[in-house]
Motif scaffolding. Structure first.
Motif, PDB file in Angstrom:
ATOM      1  N   ILE A  44       0.808  -1.224   0.000  1.00 47.75           N
ATOM      2  CA  ILE A  44       0.000   0.000   0.000  1.00 47.75           C
ATOM      3  C   ILE A  44       0.843   1.277   0.000  1.00 47.75           C
ATOM      4  O   ILE A  44       0.310   2.365   0.178  1.00 47.75           O
ATOM      5  N   SER A  45       2.133   1.156  -0.234  1.00 47.63           N
ATOM      6  CA  SER A  45       3.012   2.320  -0.134  1.00 47.63           C
ATOM      7  C   SER A  45       2.594   3.453  -1.069  1.00 47.63           C
ATOM      8  O   SER A  45       2.672   4.623  -0.697  1.00 47.63           O
ATOM      9  N   ASP A  46       2.130   3.132  -2.262  1.00 48.74           N
ATOM     10  CA  ASP A  46       1.728   4.178  -3.215  1.00 48.74           C
ATOM     11  C   ASP A  46       0.515   4.969  -2.739  1.00 48.74           C
ATOM     12  O   ASP A  46       0.350   6.131  -3.106  1.00 48.74           O
ATOM     13  N   LEU A  47      -0.319   4.353  -1.942  1.00 47.04           N
ATOM     14  CA  LEU A  47      -1.524   5.028  -1.459  1.00 47.04           C
ATOM     15  C   LEU A  47      -1.223   6.160  -0.476  1.00 47.04           C
ATOM     16  O   LEU A  47      -2.080   7.003  -0.219  1.00 47.04           O
ATOM     17  N   PHE A  48      -0.013   6.176   0.058  1.00 48.59           N
ATOM     18  CA  PHE A  48       0.356   7.198   1.031  1.00 48.59           C
ATOM     19  C   PHE A  48       0.931   8.463   0.385  1.00 48.59           C
ATOM     20  O   PHE A  48       1.321   9.386   1.097  1.00 48.59           O
ATOM     21  N   SER A  49       0.975   8.536  -0.931  1.00 53.34           N
ATOM     22  CA  SER A  49       1.535   9.704  -1.619  1.00 53.34           C
ATOM     23  C   SER A  49       0.868  11.022  -1.218  1.00 53.34           C
ATOM     24  O   SER A  49       1.569  12.006  -0.952  1.00 53.34           O
ATOM     25  N   PRO A  50      -0.477  11.107  -1.174  1.00 55.80           N
ATOM     26  CA  PRO A  50      -1.083  12.378  -0.749  1.00 55.80           C
ATOM     27  C   PRO A  50      -0.707  12.763   0.684  1.00 55.80           C
ATOM     28  O   PRO A  50      -0.511  13.946   0.991  1.00 55.80           O
ATOM     29  N   LEU A  51      -0.561  11.775   1.540  1.00 48.90           N
ATOM     30  CA  LEU A  51      -0.181  12.036   2.922  1.00 48.90           C
ATOM     31  C   LEU A  51       1.243  12.571   2.995  1.00 48.90           C
ATOM     32  O   LEU A  51       1.515  13.572   3.663  1.00 48.90           O
ATOM     33  N   GLU A  52       2.159  11.935   2.289  1.00 51.93           N
ATOM     34  CA  GLU A  52       3.547  12.394   2.267  1.00 51.93           C
ATOM     35  C   GLU A  52       3.642  13.802   1.686  1.00 51.93           C
ATOM     36  O   GLU A  52       4.389  14.643   2.188  1.00 51.93           O
ATOM     37  N   SER A  53       2.881  14.051   0.655  1.00 58.76           N
ATOM     38  CA  SER A  53       2.876  15.388   0.059  1.00 58.76           C
ATOM     39  C   SER A  53       2.445  16.445   1.070  1.00 58.76           C
ATOM     40  O   SER A  53       3.044  17.523   1.160  1.00 58.76           O
ATOM     41  N   THR A  54       1.428  16.143   1.865  1.00 57.91           N
ATOM     42  CA  THR A  54       0.941  17.083   2.877  1.00 57.91           C
ATOM     43  C   THR A  54       1.951  17.252   4.004  1.00 57.91           C
ATOM     44  O   THR A  54       2.174  18.366   4.478  1.00 57.91           O
ATOM     45  N   ILE A  55       2.581  16.166   4.411  1.00 56.89           N
ATOM     46  CA  ILE A  55       3.604  16.254   5.455  1.00 56.89           C
ATOM     47  C   ILE A  55       4.750  17.150   4.978  1.00 56.89           C
ATOM     48  O   ILE A  55       5.200  18.045   5.709  1.00 56.89           O
ATOM     49  N   SER A  56       5.202  16.929   3.746  1.00 57.93           N
ATOM     50  CA  SER A  56       6.347  17.676   3.217  1.00 57.93           C
ATOM     51  C   SER A  56       6.033  19.122   2.877  1.00 57.93           C
ATOM     52  O   SER A  56       6.863  20.004   3.081  1.00 57.93           O
ATOM     53  N   SER A  57       4.846  19.366   2.357  1.00 63.72           N
ATOM     54  CA  SER A  57       4.558  20.717   1.867  1.00 63.72           C
ATOM     55  C   SER A  57       3.775  21.580   2.844  1.00 63.72           C
ATOM     56  O   SER A  57       3.754  22.804   2.707  1.00 63.72           O
ATOM     57  N   VAL A  58       3.142  20.966   3.855  1.00 69.24           N
ATOM     58  CA  VAL A  58       2.331  21.744   4.795  1.00 69.24           C
ATOM     59  C   VAL A  58       2.849  21.619   6.234  1.00 69.24           C
ATOM     60  O   VAL A  58       3.149  22.624   6.878  1.00 69.24           O
ATOM     61  N   PHE A  59       2.958  20.392   6.736  1.00 69.53           N
ATOM     62  CA  PHE A  59       3.296  20.205   8.148  1.00 69.53           C
ATOM     63  C   PHE A  59       4.722  20.621   8.490  1.00 69.53           C
ATOM     64  O   PHE A  59       4.941  21.426   9.408  1.00 69.53           O
ATOM     65  N   LEU A  60       5.700  20.074   7.793  1.00 72.77           N
ATOM     66  CA  LEU A  60       7.090  20.382   8.135  1.00 72.77           C
ATOM     67  C   LEU A  60       7.421  21.869   7.971  1.00 72.77           C
ATOM     68  O   LEU A  60       8.053  22.446   8.858  1.00 72.77           O
ATOM     69  N   GLY A  84      17.796  13.577  13.273  1.00 67.47           N
ATOM     70  CA  GLY A  84      16.561  13.890  12.557  1.00 67.47           C
ATOM     71  C   GLY A  84      15.429  14.199  13.516  1.00 67.47           C
ATOM     72  O   GLY A  84      15.636  14.365  14.721  1.00 67.47           O
ATOM     73  N   LEU A  85      14.223  14.250  12.962  1.00 68.56           N
ATOM     74  CA  LEU A  85      13.036  14.467  13.781  1.00 68.56           C
ATOM     75  C   LEU A  85      12.196  13.206  13.924  1.00 68.56           C
ATOM     76  O   LEU A  85      11.202  13.197  14.636  1.00 68.56           O
ATOM     77  N   GLY A  86      12.578  12.147  13.218  1.00 63.66           N
ATOM     78  CA  GLY A  86      11.829  10.898  13.308  1.00 63.66           C
ATOM     79  C   GLY A  86      10.490  10.943  12.592  1.00 63.66           C
ATOM     80  O   GLY A  86       9.609  10.147  12.884  1.00 63.66           O
ATOM     81  N   ILE A  87      10.338  11.869  11.634  1.00 62.50           N
ATOM     82  CA  ILE A  87       9.092  11.957  10.865  1.00 62.50           C
ATOM     83  C   ILE A  87       9.336  11.226   9.546  1.00 62.50           C
ATOM     84  O   ILE A  87       9.813  11.794   8.574  1.00 62.50           O
ATOM     85  N   GLU A  88       9.021   9.948   9.562  1.00 57.31           N
ATOM     86  CA  GLU A  88       9.317   9.096   8.406  1.00 57.31           C
ATOM     87  C   GLU A  88       8.403   9.395   7.222  1.00 57.31           C
ATOM     88  O   GLU A  88       7.269   9.844   7.393  1.00 57.31           O
ATOM     89  N   ASN A  89       8.921   9.091   6.043  1.00 51.01           N
ATOM     90  CA  ASN A  89       8.135   9.189   4.817  1.00 51.01           C
ATOM     91  C   ASN A  89       7.261   7.936   4.739  1.00 51.01           C
ATOM     92  O   ASN A  89       7.780   6.830   4.605  1.00 51.01           O
ATOM     93  N   PRO A  90       5.936   8.079   4.828  1.00 53.63           N
ATOM     94  CA  PRO A  90       5.082   6.889   4.845  1.00 53.63           C
ATOM     95  C   PRO A  90       5.183   6.049   3.573  1.00 53.63           C
ATOM     96  O   PRO A  90       5.018   4.828   3.633  1.00 53.63           O
ATOM     97  N   CYS A  91       5.491   6.668   2.450  1.00 51.37           N
ATOM     98  CA  CYS A  91       5.637   5.905   1.204  1.00 51.37           C
ATOM     99  C   CYS A  91       6.856   4.995   1.248  1.00 51.37           C
ATOM    100  O   CYS A  91       6.843   3.911   0.678  1.00 51.37           O
ATOM    101  N   GLU A  92       7.892   5.453   1.920  1.00 50.85           N
ATOM    102  CA  GLU A  92       9.136   4.681   1.975  1.00 50.85           C
ATOM    103  C   GLU A  92       9.108   3.577   3.028  1.00 50.85           C
ATOM    104  O   GLU A  92       9.819   2.585   2.893  1.00 50.85           O
ATOM    105  N   VAL A  93       8.331   3.738   4.077  1.00 48.43           N
ATOM    106  CA  VAL A  93       8.382   2.758   5.168  1.00 48.43           C
ATOM    107  C   VAL A  93       7.222   1.767   5.180  1.00 48.43           C
ATOM    108  O   VAL A  93       7.269   0.786   5.924  1.00 48.43           O
TER     109      VAL A  93
END
Length: 114
Positions: A44-60, A84-93
């Motif tokens: 399911i790693s590909d399904l997390f792309s929108p989440l990773e995008s939001t983490i990278s572009s909004v949250f961080l 680091g901050l321990g905020i993993e990329n959900p697509c990668e993990v």
């Protein structure tokens, strides 16, 4: 995943005034929601792309209140013990977490099957 994107966006608004509280809420609570799904559902790693995008572009950027680059994203995905901050990329993990779960439960699963 859509609901989690909404949640990350909401916690990002908190990060504008309370970055430490938002970081703590993200790491100790919010991220654990999708960790369970990663560990129980394969491929399911590909399904997390929108989440990773939001983490990278909004949250961080919200918790940093500063310019943010892909190098920052890589650095912040490292564990705290490595700077680091321990905020993993959900697509990668995602796939790794599923395999870890299978490995951890394999002995018990084998006993149950026998």
């Amino acid at each position: 995943v859509g609901r989690w994107v909404t949640d990350v966006t909401a916690i990002s608004k908190i990060a504008e005034t309370e970055p430490q509280a938002a970081y703590s809420g993200f790491c100790m609570g919010l991220s654990k929601r999708w960790l369970f799904l990663m560990r129980t559902t394969p491929n399911i790693s590909d399904l997390f792309s929108p989440l990773e995008s939001t983490i990278s572009s909004v949250f961080l950027p919200a918790i940093l209140n500063n310019h943010f680059t892909p190098l920052h994203r890589e650095l912040f995905s490292l564990p705290c013990r490595n700077g680091g901050l321990g905020i993993e990329n959900p697509c990668e993990v995602a796939d790794h977490e599923h395999q870890r779960s299978l490995d951890a439960t394999a002995p018990l699963s084998q006993i149950i099957i026998e």
